[in-house]
Motif scaffolding. Structure first.
Motif, PDB file in Angstrom:
ATOM      1  N   PHE B  32      40.802  37.511  31.137  1.00  0.00           N
ATOM      2  CA  PHE B  32      41.703  38.089  32.135  1.00  0.00           C
ATOM      3  C   PHE B  32      40.921  38.023  33.433  1.00  0.00           C
ATOM      4  O   PHE B  32      40.002  38.789  33.673  1.00  0.00           O
ATOM      5  N   PHE B  33      41.280  37.040  34.264  1.00  0.00           N
ATOM      6  CA  PHE B  33      40.448  36.689  35.408  1.00  0.00           C
ATOM      7  C   PHE B  33      41.121  37.127  36.700  1.00  0.00           C
ATOM      8  O   PHE B  33      42.297  36.830  36.921  1.00  0.00           O
ATOM      9  N   ALA B  34      40.394  37.822  37.542  1.00  0.00           N
ATOM     10  CA  ALA B  34      40.969  38.292  38.807  1.00  0.00           C
ATOM     11  C   ALA B  34      40.370  37.523  39.972  1.00  0.00           C
ATOM     12  O   ALA B  34      39.170  37.265  40.000  1.00  0.00           O
ATOM     13  N   MET B  35      41.235  37.117  40.899  1.00  0.00           N
ATOM     14  CA  MET B  35      40.766  36.576  42.162  1.00  0.00           C
ATOM     15  C   MET B  35      41.031  37.651  43.205  1.00  0.00           C
ATOM     16  O   MET B  35      42.176  37.945  43.534  1.00  0.00           O
ATOM     17  N   LEU B  36      39.951  38.223  43.699  1.00  0.00           N
ATOM     18  CA  LEU B  36      40.054  39.383  44.572  1.00  0.00           C
ATOM     19  C   LEU B  36      39.560  39.009  45.962  1.00  0.00           C
ATOM     20  O   LEU B  36      38.548  38.328  46.098  1.00  0.00           O
ATOM     21  N   GLY B  37      40.293  39.446  46.962  1.00  0.00           N
ATOM     22  CA  GLY B  37      39.827  39.173  48.321  1.00  0.00           C
ATOM     23  C   GLY B  37      40.851  39.640  49.333  1.00  0.00           C
ATOM     24  O   GLY B  37      42.005  39.883  48.983  1.00  0.00           O
ATOM     25  N   PRO B  38      40.441  39.744  50.584  1.00  0.00           N
ATOM     26  CA  PRO B  38      41.400  40.123  51.621  1.00  0.00           C
ATOM     27  C   PRO B  38      42.368  38.972  51.885  1.00  0.00           C
ATOM     28  O   PRO B  38      42.158  37.860  51.390  1.00  0.00           O
ATOM     29  N   SER B  39      43.429  39.224  52.650  1.00  0.00           N
ATOM     30  CA  SER B  39      44.382  38.139  52.902  1.00  0.00           C
ATOM     31  C   SER B  39      43.704  37.066  53.747  1.00  0.00           C
ATOM     32  O   SER B  39      42.887  37.373  54.612  1.00  0.00           O
ATOM     33  N   GLY B  40      44.029  35.818  53.436  1.00  0.00           N
ATOM     34  CA  GLY B  40      43.409  34.713  54.161  1.00  0.00           C
ATOM     35  C   GLY B  40      42.054  34.317  53.619  1.00  0.00           C
ATOM     36  O   GLY B  40      41.354  33.518  54.223  1.00  0.00           O
ATOM     37  N   SER B  41      41.685  34.862  52.448  1.00  0.00           N
ATOM     38  CA  SER B  41      40.355  34.543  51.920  1.00  0.00           C
ATOM     39  C   SER B  41      40.369  33.314  51.021  1.00  0.00           C
ATOM     40  O   SER B  41      39.322  32.838  50.605  1.00  0.00           O
ATOM     41  N   GLY B  42      41.553  32.801  50.706  1.00  0.00           N
ATOM     42  CA  GLY B  42      41.623  31.582  49.903  1.00  0.00           C
ATOM     43  C   GLY B  42      42.022  31.809  48.465  1.00  0.00           C
ATOM     44  O   GLY B  42      42.159  30.869  47.701  1.00  0.00           O
ATOM     45  N   LYS B  43      42.276  33.067  48.093  1.00  0.00           N
ATOM     46  CA  LYS B  43      42.588  33.343  46.691  1.00  0.00           C
ATOM     47  C   LYS B  43      43.951  32.799  46.294  1.00  0.00           C
ATOM     48  O   LYS B  43      44.102  32.174  45.246  1.00  0.00           O
ATOM     49  N   THR B  44      44.960  32.997  47.160  1.00  0.00           N
ATOM     50  CA  THR B  44      46.292  32.503  46.822  1.00  0.00           C
ATOM     51  C   THR B  44      46.334  30.981  46.844  1.00  0.00           C
ATOM     52  O   THR B  44      46.965  30.363  45.986  1.00  0.00           O
ATOM     53  N   THR B  45      45.645  30.371  47.813  1.00  0.00           N
ATOM     54  CA  THR B  45      45.579  28.910  47.843  1.00  0.00           C
ATOM     55  C   THR B  45      44.944  28.386  46.557  1.00  0.00           C
ATOM     56  O   THR B  45      45.420  27.409  45.973  1.00  0.00           O
ATOM     57  N   ASN B 209      35.986  35.355  49.961  1.00  0.00           N
ATOM     58  CA  ASN B 209      35.948  35.683  51.386  1.00  0.00           C
ATOM     59  C   ASN B 209      35.851  34.393  52.184  1.00  0.00           C
ATOM     60  O   ASN B 209      35.060  33.507  51.850  1.00  0.00           O
ATOM     61  N   ALA B 210      36.684  34.267  53.206  1.00  0.00           N
ATOM     62  CA  ALA B 210      36.643  33.135  54.130  1.00  0.00           C
ATOM     63  C   ALA B 210      36.601  31.786  53.413  1.00  0.00           C
ATOM     64  O   ALA B 210      35.812  30.921  53.745  1.00  0.00           O
ATOM     65  N   GLY B 211      37.469  31.611  52.415  1.00  0.00           N
ATOM     66  CA  GLY B 211      37.604  30.310  51.775  1.00  0.00           C
ATOM     67  C   GLY B 211      36.592  30.015  50.692  1.00  0.00           C
ATOM     68  O   GLY B 211      36.599  28.924  50.117  1.00  0.00           O
ATOM     69  N   GLY B 212      35.725  30.953  50.404  1.00  0.00           N
ATOM     70  CA  GLY B 212      34.737  30.697  49.358  1.00  0.00           C
ATOM     71  C   GLY B 212      34.625  31.883  48.422  1.00  0.00           C
ATOM     72  O   GLY B 212      35.122  32.967  48.698  1.00  0.00           O
ATOM     73  N   ILE B 213      33.958  31.644  47.264  1.00  0.00           N
ATOM     74  CA  ILE B 213      33.728  32.740  46.331  1.00  0.00           C
ATOM     75  C   ILE B 213      32.356  33.334  46.638  1.00  0.00           C
ATOM     76  O   ILE B 213      31.356  32.628  46.685  1.00  0.00           O
TER      77      ILE B 213
END
Lengths: 269, 331
Positions: B32-45, B209-213
Motif C-alpha cells: 500500500f504505497f503512498a505518494m505524499l507531497g504538496p500540490s505541484g510536487s509531481g505526485k499526481t503526474t 517535492n519539486a518534481g523529485g522524491i
C-alpha cells in the motif's frame, strides 16, 4: 386588499393584450386559410370552406417548394450536426492557441445580419464560379445551422468532465467505444435539440436563400412570390399553417429535450 | 518480492516546468504505497505516468517487468479511482461497475453478476439500479472503487481518494481501504497531500517535492527519521534543530529533527541549552509548550501531570538519548 385585486386584474389584462398582439396575426393567417373569398382579405370572411386544402394538395408548385425546403433543411442539418459537434468537441476538449477566437468565429454567422451573410456568400460563389443551385442554398443554410448545433453541443461538452473520458479509457475502452458508450449518450439530446432548431431555422429562412438560390424556390420564397402575384390567395395561408406546424414541432421538441438543466443557446436568429 | 511498478530516471517536463525530474522508484507487489507531497510536487503526474494518461519525456517505466512508457491506458494492468470519481451519469450503478467488462465483451448476465458481487464487496448491495446522482459522496467513492476493482487490476491507482469526503467519513474509508487492500492483496498506489492519511494507511511512503522524491520509507522512518528539513516539516510536526543547538543537546553538529514528545524541560540551572516559554496550549492529556531558544522556536509536548510552566519562564532543555536525528543539510 382591494388595490391588490385591482392591480392583479390590470396585470391579467396586460398579459392578455400582449398575447393577442403576438398571436392575433397568426390566428388571422389561420382563419383566412378557410375563407371562401379568393382574392382579397375581407373581414369578416364571407364564408368558410375546406376547399383550399384540396386545392393546395393538388398544386404541383407547392409540393416542389416543400420538397426542396425539406431537402435543404435536412442536408444542412446533417452538415451542421457533423461540423458543429466536431467543432464543439475541439474547442471544449483541448487547449490550443486561438481557441477563444475560433469559438467567436464559429458563432459570428448567427450574429451577422442575414443580408450580410447572403451577400458575402453570393460574391464568394461568384468568385469561385459555383452555379446557384440546391447545393448553394444548402451551403448558405449550413453556415447558421452549424452555430446552433455548436452552441448546444459546446454547453453539453462543458458538463462532460475530462476524467469521465479518461475513466472510460482506463477501464479498457478504446476511442471508438468511449465515443459510443460515454460521449455520445451524454451529448445526444443536445445534438438532437441543436439539430431540430437548425432544421426549423433552415426551413423558414428567406434572406440567405434569396441570395444563394438559383431558379428554385424554397417554401418561404414561394410564399413571397405568391404574395406578389396572387392567384388562389388562401393557398398561401394553408401553406403558412403547414410551415408553422413544421417549424413549431421541432422547437417544442428541442425545448423538452434540453429542459432538464441544459442551456439551449442560440435558439433565435 | 516482485516489483509492481518501477521508474528508472523518469522525467516529465512541460516546457520549462519539470513536473517530474529523473525519478527512480520501486513499488513492491502487494504494498500500500503512498505518494505524499504538496500540490505541484509531481505526485499526481507520477500517478498519471503509471496509468498511461501521460507519457514520460525521458526514462523508462516498467509495470511487472514490462516496459510500458507508450502503452495507452486501456492496455495496462492498472485501474484508477479518480479524484472526482468520474462515474458515468447516464448509466446505472450496476452498469457503471460492469463497464470495464462490457467493453471487453463479457456477456450481460455474467457481467451484471460480477458487478453485483463487487458492489457487495464495497457494501453497496441493492444499489445497482440507482443512478450516480442518487448516491452520497461516500457511496460514489465506493462505486468508483468497485468499478476499478471489477477488472481485477494488478495495481490500483487512487488519486486523492478521500479528498472530497468529510472528516468522519474519511476516517472510516481509510480503515475500509486498508482492510480491502489487505484482503485482496492488490498493490494500491495512492496520491495524497494529507500526511496523516499517508501515515495511517500506507506501508511505504514516497515524499515528493519539486518534481523529485525526497525520501522513501515506511511511515515510521519518514516520520521519525526525516532525511531533510522539508520532510521533517511536511510530514511530521518535528522540530528543526540548528547544528549548534543540536550539538549542545548531545546530537551531531548538523541540522537535526526532534519530535516534540522527546523534548523535556528542567529548571534552568546546569542546562546547556536554555530558552523562554513563549506559549502554552492545552490539548487535553498533554500541553504543547513553545520555547524560544535564541532565534529558534521549539515545540515540546508535555504531560499534564508534570511540572507546571507559565509564559515567560526561563527553562533548560533536555532530550531523550537518540531522539535527535541528523538530516542532510541541503534543502
Amino acid at each position: 386588499m382591494r388595490s391588490d385585486q385591482r392591480s392583479s386584474k390590470w396585470l391579467k389584462l396586460a398579459a392578455i393584450a400582449g398575447l393577442l398582439f403576438l398571436h392575433l396575426p397568426l390566428a388571422l393567417i389561420f382563419l383566412y386559410a378557410f375563407t371562401t373569398e379568393a382574392t382579397s382579405y375581407q373581414f369578416p370572411p364571407p364564408g368558410l370552406t375546406l376547399d383550399w386544402f384540396e386545392v393546395t394538395w393538388n398544386r404541383a408548385d407547392v409540393w416542389e417548394a416543400l420538397g426542396l425546403s425539406v431537402k435543404v433543411a435536412s442536408i444542412s442539418t446533417v452538415i451542421a450536426l457533423v461540423l458543429g459537434t466536431l467543432c464543439a468537441a475541439a474547442v471544449s476538449r483541448s487547449r490550443f492557441f486561438g481557441r477563444e477566437a475560433i469559438s467567436l468565429l464559429v458563432i459570428l454567422p448567427i450574429a451577422l445580419p442575414g443580408i450580410v451573410t447572403g451577400i458575402s456568400l453570393r460574391s464568394a460563389f461568384n468568385l469561385a464560379d459555383i452555379p446557384y443551385s440546391t447545393l448553394t442554398i444548402i451551403l448558405g443554410h449550413a453556415t447558421f445551422c452549424v452555430v446552433v448545433v455548436y452552441n448546444n453541443a459546446v454547453a453539453r461538452f462543458r458538463r462532460l468532465s475530462a476524467s469521465m473520458i479518461e475513466a472510460s479509457m482506463d477501464l479498457g475502452a478504446n476511442s471508438f467505444q468511449t465515443f459510443r458508450y460515454i460521449v455520445l449518450p451524454n451529448i445526444a439530446t443536445a445534438m438532437l435539440a441543436g439539430g431540430m432548431l437548425a432544421f426549423a431555422l433552415s426551413f423558414d429562412e428567406v434572406i440567405v436563400t434569396t441570395f444563394t438560390a438559383g431558379q428554385q424556390a424554397t417554401l418561404p420564397i414561394w410564399m413571397l412570390e405568391e404574395l406578389v402575384r396572387p392567384r388562389q390567395r388562401p393557398v398561401t395561408n394553408v401553406v403558412a399553417m403547414v410551415v408553422v406546424l413544421v417549424t413549431f414541432l421541432p422547437i417544442l421538441g428541442a425545448y423538452y429535450l434540453t429542459r432538464s438543466g441544459t442551456d439551449t443557446a442560440g435558439a433565435g436568429k | 518480492m516482485t516489483v509492481a511498478v518501477e521508474f528508472k530516471k523518469v522525467s516529465r517536463h512541460f516546457g520549462a516546468v519539470k513536473a517530474v525530474d529523473e525519478v527512480d522508484l520501486k513499488i513492491d507487489e502487494g504494498s500500500f504505497f503512498a505518494m505524499l507531497g504538496p500540490s505541484g510536487s509531481g505526485k499526481t503526474t507520477s500517478l498519471r505516468l503509471i496509468s498511461g494518461f501521460d507519457q514520460p519525456s525521458a526514462g523508462s517505466i516498467h509495470i511487472f517487468g514490462e516496459a510500458c512508457e507508450t502503452a495507452p491506458p486501456n492496455r495496462r494492468p492498472v485501474n484508477t479511482v479518480f479524484q472526482d470519481y468520474a462515474l458515468f451519469p447516464h448509466l446505472s450503478i450496476r452498469d457503471n461497475v460492469a463497464y470495464g467488462l462490457m467493453v471487453r465483451g463479457v456477456r450481460k448476465n455474467l457481467r451484471h453478476q460480477e458487478a453485483d458481487e463487487m458492489l457487495s464487496l464495497v457494501k453497496l448491495d441493492n444499489f445497482g439500479d440507482r443512478k450516480p446522482a442518487q448516491l452520497s459522496g461516500g457511496q460514489r467513492q465506493r462505486v468508483a472503487l468497485a468499478r476499478a476493482l471489477v477488472n481485477k487490476p494488478r495495481v490500483l491507482l487512487l488519486d486523492e481518494p478521500l479528498g472530497a469526503l468529510d472528516l468522519k467519513l474519511r476516517e472510516q474509508m481509510q480503515e475500509e481501504l486498508k482492510a480491502l487492500q489487505q484482503r485482496l492483496g492488490i498493490t494500491f498506489v495512492f496520491v495524497t497531500h494529507d500526511q496523516t492519511e499517508a501515515l495511517s494507511m500506507a506501508d511505504k511512503i514516497a515524499v515528493f517535492n519539486a518534481g523529485g522524491i525526497v525520501q522513501i520509507g515506511t511511515p515510521e522512518e519518514v516520520y521519525h527519521r526525516p532525511r531533510t528539513k522539508f520532510v521533517a516539516d511536511f510530514v511530521g510536526s518535528s522540530n528543526l534543530v540548528p547544528p549548534q543547538i543540536s550539538l549542545d543537546l548531545g546530537g551531531q553538529s548538523c541540522w537535526s529533527s526532534l519530535k516534540p514528545e522527546a523534548l523535556t524541560l528542567t529548571k534552568q540551572e546546569g542546562a546547556k541549552v536554555v530558552g523562554t516559554v513563549k506559549s502554552i496550549r492545552y490539548l487535553g492529556a498533554t500541553n504543547r509548550v513553545m520555547i524560544q531558544v535564541g532565534e529558534t522556536e521549539l515545540s515540546a509536548l508535555l504531560s499534564n501531570t508534570a511540572d507546571h510552566w507559565t509564559r515567560g519562564d526561563f527553562v533548560g532543555l533536555q532530550v531523550k538519548p537518540g531522539a535527535l536525528y541528523a538530516m542532510e543539510e541541503n534543502t
